[in-house]
Each structure stands twice: as structure tokens, then as C-alpha cells.
Design a protein around this motif. Structure first.
Motif, PDB file in Angstrom:
ATOM      1  N   VAL A   5       0.847  -1.197   0.000  1.00  0.00           N
ATOM      2  CA  VAL A   5       0.000   0.000   0.000  1.00  0.00           C
ATOM      3  C   VAL A   5       0.884   1.248   0.000  1.00  0.00           C
ATOM      4  O   VAL A   5       1.807   1.376   0.791  1.00  0.00           O
ATOM      5  CB  VAL A   5      -0.941  -0.001   1.221  1.00  0.00           C
ATOM      6  CG1 VAL A   5      -1.728   1.309   1.288  1.00  0.00           C
ATOM      7  CG2 VAL A   5      -1.891  -1.190   1.154  1.00  0.00           C
ATOM      8  N   ASP A   6       0.577   2.175  -0.914  1.00  0.00           N
ATOM      9  CA  ASP A   6       1.385   3.374  -1.119  1.00  0.00           C
ATOM     10  C   ASP A   6       0.624   4.599  -0.600  1.00  0.00           C
ATOM     11  O   ASP A   6      -0.364   5.036  -1.200  1.00  0.00           O
ATOM     12  CB  ASP A   6       1.685   3.532  -2.614  1.00  0.00           C
ATOM     13  CG  ASP A   6       2.690   4.628  -2.912  1.00  0.00           C
ATOM     14  OD1 ASP A   6       2.668   5.667  -2.229  1.00  0.00           O
ATOM     15  OD2 ASP A   6       3.489   4.453  -3.867  1.00  0.00           O
ATOM     16  N   ALA A   7       1.092   5.162   0.509  1.00  0.00           N
ATOM     17  CA  ALA A   7       0.420   6.310   1.127  1.00  0.00           C
ATOM     18  C   ALA A   7       0.413   7.524   0.199  1.00  0.00           C
ATOM     19  O   ALA A   7      -0.571   8.277   0.160  1.00  0.00           O
ATOM     20  CB  ALA A   7       1.106   6.656   2.447  1.00  0.00           C
ATOM     21  N   ASP A   8       1.488   7.722  -0.548  1.00  0.00           N
ATOM     22  CA  ASP A   8       1.554   8.881  -1.442  1.00  0.00           C
ATOM     23  C   ASP A   8       0.509   8.776  -2.553  1.00  0.00           C
ATOM     24  O   ASP A   8      -0.119   9.781  -2.930  1.00  0.00           O
ATOM     25  CB  ASP A   8       2.949   9.009  -2.048  1.00  0.00           C
ATOM     26  CG  ASP A   8       4.005   9.417  -1.026  1.00  0.00           C
ATOM     27  OD1 ASP A   8       3.621   9.869   0.076  1.00  0.00           O
ATOM     28  OD2 ASP A   8       5.204   9.279  -1.330  1.00  0.00           O
ATOM     29  N   PRO A  87      -9.074  22.471  -1.988  1.00  0.00           N
ATOM     30  CA  PRO A  87      -8.425  21.289  -1.432  1.00  0.00           C
ATOM     31  C   PRO A  87      -6.947  21.541  -1.132  1.00  0.00           C
ATOM     32  O   PRO A  87      -6.261  22.265  -1.866  1.00  0.00           O
ATOM     33  CB  PRO A  87      -8.592  20.239  -2.533  1.00  0.00           C
ATOM     34  CG  PRO A  87      -9.749  20.710  -3.335  1.00  0.00           C
ATOM     35  CD  PRO A  87      -9.697  22.201  -3.292  1.00  0.00           C
ATOM     36  N   THR A  88      -6.474  20.901  -0.081  1.00  0.00           N
ATOM     37  CA  THR A  88      -5.075  21.050   0.307  1.00  0.00           C
ATOM     38  C   THR A  88      -4.659  19.864   1.166  1.00  0.00           C
ATOM     39  O   THR A  88      -5.499  19.099   1.642  1.00  0.00           O
ATOM     40  CB  THR A  88      -4.857  22.364   1.088  1.00  0.00           C
ATOM     41  OG1 THR A  88      -3.473  22.564   1.323  1.00  0.00           O
ATOM     42  CG2 THR A  88      -5.593  22.338   2.417  1.00  0.00           C
ATOM     43  N   VAL A  89      -3.344  19.730   1.349  1.00  0.00           N
ATOM     44  CA  VAL A  89      -2.789  18.713   2.248  1.00  0.00           C
ATOM     45  C   VAL A  89      -1.949  19.431   3.293  1.00  0.00           C
ATOM     46  O   VAL A  89      -1.056  20.209   2.952  1.00  0.00           O
ATOM     47  CB  VAL A  89      -1.922  17.684   1.491  1.00  0.00           C
ATOM     48  CG1 VAL A  89      -1.347  16.662   2.462  1.00  0.00           C
ATOM     49  CG2 VAL A  89      -2.736  16.991   0.406  1.00  0.00           C
ATOM     50  N   GLU A  90      -2.240  19.166   4.542  1.00  0.00           N
ATOM     51  CA  GLU A  90      -1.493  19.777   5.634  1.00  0.00           C
ATOM     52  C   GLU A  90      -1.283  18.747   6.734  1.00  0.00           C
ATOM     53  O   GLU A  90      -2.245  18.149   7.217  1.00  0.00           O
ATOM     54  CB  GLU A  90      -2.251  20.984   6.208  1.00  0.00           C
ATOM     55  CG  GLU A  90      -2.472  22.123   5.233  1.00  0.00           C
ATOM     56  CD  GLU A  90      -3.263  23.261   5.852  1.00  0.00           C
ATOM     57  OE1 GLU A  90      -3.412  23.263   7.096  1.00  0.00           O
ATOM     58  OE2 GLU A  90      -3.733  24.133   5.105  1.00  0.00           O
ATOM     59  N   GLY A  91      -0.005  18.557   7.117  1.00  0.00           N
ATOM     60  CA  GLY A  91       0.299  17.675   8.235  1.00  0.00           C
ATOM     61  C   GLY A  91      -0.225  16.264   8.095  1.00  0.00           C
ATOM     62  O   GLY A  91      -0.707  15.665   9.074  1.00  0.00           O
ATOM     63  N   GLY A  92      -0.178  15.720   6.885  1.00  0.00           N
ATOM     64  CA  GLY A  92      -0.638  14.348   6.684  1.00  0.00           C
ATOM     65  C   GLY A  92      -2.145  14.202   6.624  1.00  0.00           C
ATOM     66  O   GLY A  92      -2.672  13.084   6.737  1.00  0.00           O
ATOM     67  N   VAL A  93      -2.858  15.321   6.432  1.00  0.00           N
ATOM     68  CA  VAL A  93      -4.323  15.305   6.344  1.00  0.00           C
ATOM     69  C   VAL A  93      -4.741  15.974   5.038  1.00  0.00           C
ATOM     70  O   VAL A  93      -4.233  17.046   4.696  1.00  0.00           O
ATOM     71  CB  VAL A  93      -4.965  16.038   7.541  1.00  0.00           C
ATOM     72  CG1 VAL A  93      -6.481  16.056   7.410  1.00  0.00           C
ATOM     73  CG2 VAL A  93      -4.548  15.382   8.856  1.00  0.00           C
TER      74      VAL A  93
END
Length: 381
Positions: A5-8, A87-93
């Protein structure tokens, strides 16, 4: 398989999907994007758009090398029509409309299929299914109902990729919206120039409200072990147009929720009997527009699909998945109740669904994907 499983990939696909606005009834763009991503990982993809051109149904199939069950990972691409910050990504969220409900979960389904494809041979077939008429009142699952009842879609087991991130949802309520119109003949008149004894729609609507309250008290004494008591709820009351005009109409809008063991037909009959009594008492005409959103749902926690999912969760987290029920409704009711296809719920735990700020942690996307993979391994075993 779970180590692949690839988190990215999960993060990036979730962000890509939520970057395309897709309110209920207008999901064609995101549906075709989703279809392309399924094709890129090697799935055979159908986009069914003849029946619902503005909300195409996307079906991706990955066939194994031997006989076995057809297992579906199911979700919806539409979102509530509530504005959200970009939409955005911040701190793994990942933040954005639809991250939790439920484009993030559908990204998990795509990643699950990618890992299964990379793994190679498996028995049966894996299907990823995405629809676009989920969120009421804009949609009531019309596309999914059509797919199952008219198009002839078949499967052996379904995981609906939402709800129950840290519980096993063994039951949920049924739901219908209701609009009740209370009226009298004639035109609106001045309060002092209205014939004595004329039926008063607002007074009659008050009788309906009182009848609902009394029935709710009765229902509160009957507790389903998982979902609690059934409910009548009114969220809107509209009547009259000026302070001293005798009105001709009053309108009530709300919901009716019922527990497993009851059904829409019985709810409809009960409600019409109740309203008929008020109409006779008050002299007003009362019309009911009752519309089904979803039927209720219940599955045995010891069903083989249930135990596969619960075991998979324990494999991944080291913890048991406790049995619970919820009052909200979702799509397993179509599969499990209408068509006899066993269906369970499980998804990543997000925040803010239908709220002002919606998000899902990437770690939850990873966890849910691993649970799906282990569930498949258990079913295939």
C-alpha cells in the motif's frame, strides 16, 4: 499484500478527486476521471451513462485466474452542495469537500485494486463500483437501484467503503423524507371576514405536530438493540403570508426513520392513517408526499462476510472491531436488503462530512486499504 500500500498514491488520488467539484446530480467529470485512473491500473472499465448521463456509473473489473467470488468495493462520487475552501494537504491530512464522504474511501478502493493487480493471480473477481446519486435530497440512490434491479449487476459480496471505521456497523435505520400539506378550500381572507367555523390549516398542522409527538413518545419505549428508537422529525413549518390573513395552507417538512423489523410500506400506511384522523378531526385536507431515501439494514455479525471484515481489521490493527448500529442510512441497504447480496460497511475515519471543513488523514486511508486487502485475502482463502 498490505506492505504494498502506497500512502503517497492514496494522498494524491484523494486530492485529485476532490479537486473536481461533483455535487449530487453533476458528477460526469469526476466519474470519467475516476474511470481513467481505474484503467491506468489495469482494470476493465465500463462507464454507463445512458440511463443517467449527468451522473455516469463507473464499474472497474479485475478478473482473477480461477473461479471464486465476485467482491465489490462500492462508493459514491457525489458530494453535498456545500461550498468548501480549496483542497489542500497539511500535516498528513487531506482537506476538501468529499475527502471523507467519500472520495478518499474510493481512492482506497483504487489502491486496493492496484495492489491486487500487482500481486497477480487470485480466485474470482474484484469490482470497484462508483455512483453519483447518493446524497439526498438531490439523489436517493436511483442509479444504484437501476443498476441492481434493471441492469442486472450481480456480485457475491460487497464492502461499502464508508461508515464504521472503528466499529462494525451491523444495522442502520431506514429513512424517508415527508412533506405534508394541510389545506382548506377557498381564498385567503381577513381574519374578521372569514366565516365562523372555517377549518384553520395552521391549527390543523398543530394537531399533526401533536400527533407526531405522541407517537414519538410511544416509539421511544421500543428500543432496537443496535439503532435505538424510531423517530418522527419536523424541520420546517410554513404557513400563512400575513399576520391577519386567514391562511389556506400550511406545510410541514421532516423525516421518518425506522428500525430493522419495520419497513417503508408499513411506515407509509401508519403515517397515512394518522393523518387521516387529523383531517377528519379538523376538516382540513391533508396530502402526504413520502419519499424513500433508503430502507433499513441489518446483517448478522457472524455472517462469513462480517467475520472476514472483522478479522481483517484485527489483523491490521491488533484490536477487535466492536459491533454497533447507526441511525444514518447508506447503500448497503440496496445490496443486502433489496437484492440479497451480502454487504458490509467499512471506511477510513474522516472528519467534517457535510460540515464546513471536511478532511481525512492519510494514515486512515492507508489503514482502510489494508483492511480491504486482508478482507479479500480472507474471502479468497
Amino acid at each position: 499484500m498490505i506492505d504494498l500500500v502506497d500512502a503517497d498514491r492514496l494522498r494524491d488520488l484523494t486530492l485529485e478527486l476532490v479537486s473536481v467539484e461533483s455535487p449530487t446530480g453533476d458528477t460526469a467529470e469526476v466519474a470519467r476521471l475516476f474511470a481513467r485512473r481505474l484503467e491506468q491500473i489495469g482494470m476493465d472499465v465500463e462507464v454507463l451513462d445512458e440511463a443517467f448521463p449527468a451522473t455516469p456509473i463507473v464499474i472497474g473489473r479485475l478478473r482473477g485466474g480461477s473461479a471464486g467470488p465476485t467482491v465489490v468495493l462500492d462508493g459514491h462520487l457525489d458530494t453535498v452542495p456545500i461550498p468548501h475552501a480549496p483542497p489542500t494537504v497539511e500535516g498528513g491530512v487531506v482537506y476538501g469537500r468529499g475527502t471523507a464522504d467519500m472520495k478518499g474511501p474510493l481512492a482506497c478502493a483504487v489502491e486496493t485494486a492496484r495492489v491486487v493487480k500487482e500481486r497477480g493471480q487470485f480466485p474470482g473477481e474484484l469490482v470497484v463500483l462508483a455512483t453519483g446519486l447518493h446524497e439526498s435530497p438531490g439523489g436517493r440512490g436511483e442509479d444504484l437501484a437501476w443498476l441492481l434491479r434493471e441492469h442486472g449487476f450481480e456480485a457475491d459480496a460487497v464492502v461499502v467503503c464508508e461508515l464504521g471505521g472503528d466499529t462494525f456497523v451491523a444495522a442502520h435505520m431506514g429513512l424517508a423524507t415527508m412533506e405534508i400539506t394541510v389545506s382548506r378550500p377557498g381564498q385567503a381572507t381577513h381574519e374578521l371576514k372569514t366565516a365562523a367555523g372555517s377549518p384553520h390549516p395552521i391549527t390543523a398542522a398543530g394537531r399533526v405536530i401533536e400527533a407526531f409527538a405522541a407517537r414519538s413518545e410511544e416509539l421511544a419505549k421500543q428500543q432496537h438493540p443496535l439503532v435505538g428508537s424510531e423517530t418522527y422529525f419536523l424541520g420546517e413549518v410554513h404557513g400563512g403570508d400575513f399576520y391577519n390573513r386567514f391562511p389556506t395552507e400550511c406545510r410541514l417538512v421532516g423525516t421518518r426513520r425506522w428500525a430493522p423489523g419495520n419497513d417503508y410500506a408499513a411506515v407509509d400506511a401508519e403515517l397515512r392513517t394518522l393523518l387521516a384522523g387529523v383531517a377528519e378531526e379538523t376538516g382540513c385536507a391533508i396530502e402526504l408526499d413520502l419519499r424513500l431515501v433508503r430502507e433499513c439494514y441489518e446483517i448478522d455479525p457472524s455472517h462469513p462476510l462480517s467475520t472476514a471484515l472483522r478479522g481483517a481489521y484485527e489483523d491490521v490493527t491488533g484490536e477487535e472491531l466492536p459491533v454497533a448500529g447507526v441511525k444514518i442510512v447508506a447503500d448497503a441497504a440496496f445490496f443486502h436488503g433489496d437484492c440479497g447480496i451480502p454487504a458490509v460497511y467499512h471506511g477510513p475515519i474522516g472528519n467534517g462530512a457535510h460540515g464546513d471543513v471536511e478532511s481525512v488523514p492519510v494514515a486512515e486511508l492507508v489503514r482502510a486499504t489494508k483492511v480491504y486487502l486482508r478482507t479479500l485475502e480472507r474471502l479468497w482463502a
